[in-house]
Write a protein that holds these residues in place. Structure first.
Motif, PDB file in Angstrom:
ATOM      1  N   SER A   1       0.827  -1.163   0.035  1.00  0.00           N
ATOM      2  CA  SER A   1       0.016   0.090  -0.030  1.00  0.00           C
ATOM      3  C   SER A   1       0.926   1.206  -0.021  1.00  0.00           C
ATOM      4  CB  SER A   1      -0.837  -0.143   1.248  1.00  0.00           C
ATOM      5  OG  SER A   1      -0.090  -0.001   2.356  1.00  0.00           O
ATOM      6  N   ALA A   2       0.343   2.417  -0.103  1.00  0.00           N
ATOM      7  CA  ALA A   2       1.144   3.657  -0.299  1.00  0.00           C
ATOM      8  C   ALA A   2       1.737   3.808   0.936  1.00  0.00           C
ATOM      9  CB  ALA A   2       0.193   4.735  -0.817  1.00  0.00           C
TER      10      ALA A   2
ATOM     11  N   GLU B   1       5.697   4.346   2.083  1.00  0.00           N
ATOM     12  CA  GLU B   1       6.329   5.420   3.090  1.00  0.00           C
ATOM     13  C   GLU B   1       7.010   4.774   4.199  1.00  0.00           C
ATOM     14  OE1 GLU B   1       6.432   8.522   2.590  1.00  0.00           O
ATOM     15  OE2 GLU B   1       5.376   7.871   0.595  1.00  0.00           O
ATOM     16  N   LEU B   2       6.352   3.776   4.741  1.00  0.00           N
ATOM     17  CA  LEU B   2       7.015   3.123   5.938  1.00  0.00           C
ATOM     18  C   LEU B   2       8.352   2.593   5.782  1.00  0.00           C
ATOM     19  CD1 LEU B   2       3.740   1.801   7.938  1.00  0.00           C
ATOM     20  CD2 LEU B   2       5.365   3.495   8.661  1.00  0.00           C
TER      21      LEU B   2
ATOM     22  N   LEU C   1      11.758   3.620   6.955  1.00  0.00           N
ATOM     23  CA  LEU C   1      12.966   2.553   7.667  1.00  0.00           C
ATOM     24  C   LEU C   1      14.309   2.823   7.019  1.00  0.00           C
ATOM     25  CD1 LEU C   1      12.843   0.174   9.590  1.00  0.00           C
ATOM     26  CD2 LEU C   1      12.347  -1.197   7.626  1.00  0.00           C
ATOM     27  N   ALA C   2      14.200   2.880   5.915  1.00  0.00           N
ATOM     28  CA  ALA C   2      15.466   3.066   4.799  1.00  0.00           C
ATOM     29  C   ALA C   2      16.364   4.181   5.329  1.00  0.00           C
ATOM     30  CB  ALA C   2      15.308   2.992   3.451  1.00  0.00           C
ATOM     31  N   THR C   3      15.576   5.301   5.557  1.00  0.00           N
ATOM     32  CA  THR C   3      16.165   6.744   5.799  1.00  0.00           C
ATOM     33  C   THR C   3      16.703   6.578   7.160  1.00  0.00           C
ATOM     34  OG1 THR C   3      14.398   7.621   4.690  1.00  0.00           O
ATOM     35  CG2 THR C   3      15.834   9.089   6.146  1.00  0.00           C
TER      36      THR C   3
ATOM     37  N   ARG D   1       5.780   4.772  -8.149  1.00  0.00           N
ATOM     38  CA  ARG D   1       4.579   3.966  -7.740  1.00  0.00           C
ATOM     39  C   ARG D   1       4.639   2.673  -8.688  1.00  0.00           C
ATOM     40  NH1 ARG D   1       0.600   6.256  -4.692  1.00  0.00           N
ATOM     41  NH2 ARG D   1      -0.801   4.884  -5.595  1.00  0.00           N
ATOM     42  N   GLY D   2       5.162   2.997  -9.825  1.00  0.00           N
ATOM     43  CA  GLY D   2       5.289   1.716 -10.910  1.00  0.00           C
ATOM     44  C   GLY D   2       6.189   0.765 -10.533  1.00  0.00           C
TER      45      GLY D   2
END
Ligand SMILES: [Zn+2]
Ligand SMILES: [Zn+2]
Length: 369
Positions: free
Chosen positions: A338-339, A343-344, A348-350, A361-362
């Motif tokens: 999901s969007a 985001e999460l 997490l990566a950041t 999105r693709g």
């Protein structure tokens, strides 16, 4: 009296296979068929059979090891255990000679073992693990009831074959040698049937379909064969019945992969579970393979990590416990996010100091709303 191990020429710690091999070798060497009229060879043949009779039986062997001949003297005459005649040896180890010498006839009609039969049985996975009783139908020849397996019409008897005097074997000279072959007139039967039994046309046997219960022990595997001793065909002229061989075919179960007595189950878990740890429900072999239990995953579980439940695998055929059940962790990477999930993950990566750039999105194909 010679030491039994010495007779067979094996060490005291020889395996059963070595003992059998040693006996085969001696029995072949001193076999009466190969040494006609040789008394010395006959004695050696008996001596080897007597030694083998004791040493092939673990219990007898243990008693002999501990107490010598005193340990095995029960029922034995002077000169060692058991056998006093060559005939006794053939009736006791007939099976063994059958394998080895391709059957034999001695001083009369060949006493043959009945034919072996083979059948197939299909088992479900739980049946193979926990055992089962299966019904099998087999076609087999049984001695004709009307002539009691003689092949001769009621009131008549088979006649002794004149060509071989009932021996089933004829001896003729070939160069310098005397060669013994199966009598061509009676085909080794030693007798001829003048008036055949009407019921079996002189075949001595009739076909029947028998239904047998086969007890499958726990722990069998695909392509294994069970031997049901004496459940094969009964020879019409008397003698031991053949064996029935039952080949097992086990249907696979996608939850459980077998490796002998061990079982491997793949456990799919989410990324979150792998990272955070926690309990996961897994299938077990209990309750006819419908059981479940929970196993604990530690924080930071890796793909391919294995959790072993000792003694929870397939029962060993020898009845000594069970193998292990191994659970192999498979971390499932989500294919659809999901969007919010995107985001999460970015967050997490950041947080981990990783630059994932712009996530289009693709990238995930179809992004869930
Ligand atoms: Zn004959
Ligand atoms: Zn008959």
């Amino acid at each position: 009296m010679r030491d039994l191990y010495e007779v067979l020429g094996v060490k005291r710690e020889a395996s059963q296979a070595d003992i059998k091999k040693a006996y085969y070798r001696l029995a072949k060497q001193y076999h009466p068929d190969h040494n006609p009229g040789d008394k010395g060879a006959e004695e050696k043949f008996k001596e080897a059979a007597n030694a083998y009779q004791v040493l092939c039986d673990d219990d007898q062997r243990a008693r002999y090891d501990r107490f010598g001949f005193d340990g095995i003297s029960r029922g034995a005459g002077p000169g060692g255990a058991g056998f006093s005649s060559v005939e006794d040896i053939f009736s006791a180890f007939g099976d063994l000679f059958g394998d080895f010498f391709g059957g034999r006839g001695r001083g009369g009609r060949a006493q043959q073992r009945g034919n072996d039969l083979k059948t197939d049985v299909s088992l479900s996975f739980p049946e193979a693990v926990w055992g089962a009783t299966k019904e099998v139908k087999i076609r087999r020849d049984v001695p004709c009831a009307t002539c009691k397996g003689s092949g001769a019409k009621a009131g008549t008897k088979p006649e002794t074959c004149g060509s071989c005097q009932g021996k089933g074997q004829v001896v003729h000279a070939q160069g310098f040698f005397m060669v013994q072959t199966t009598c061509p007139r009676c085909r080794g039967e030693g007798q001829l049937i003048k008036d055949p039994c009407a019921e079996c046309n002189g075949r001595r046997v009739k076909a029947e379909t028998a239904t047998l219960q086969v007890t499958v022990p726990p722990g069998v595997d695909d392509n294994q064969t069970l031997r049901l001793a004496g459940k094969g065909e009964q020879p019409p002229g008397g003698g031991p019945s053949g064996h029935l061989y039952v080949v097992l075919h086990v249907v696979g179960d996608e939850r459980f992969r077998r490796d002998g007595e061990d079982v491997i189950t793949e456990v799919p878990i989410s990324i979150a579970k792998a990272v955070l740890g926690g309990e996961v429900t897994v299938p077990t072999l209990d309750d006819k393979c419908e059981g479940t239990t929970t196993v604990e995953l530690k924080q930071g579980t890796q793909p391919g990590d294995v959790i072993v439940r000792r003694g929870q695998g397939v029962p060993r055929l020898d009845g000594r416990g069970r193998g292990d059940h191994a659970y192999v962790v498979k971390v499932e990477i989500p294919k659809r996010l999901s969007a919010r999930q995107v985001e999460l993950f970015k967050e997490l990566a950041t947080e981990s100091g990783e630059d994932v750039g712009d996530v289009k999105r693709g990238l995930f194909g179809r992004v869930k709303k």
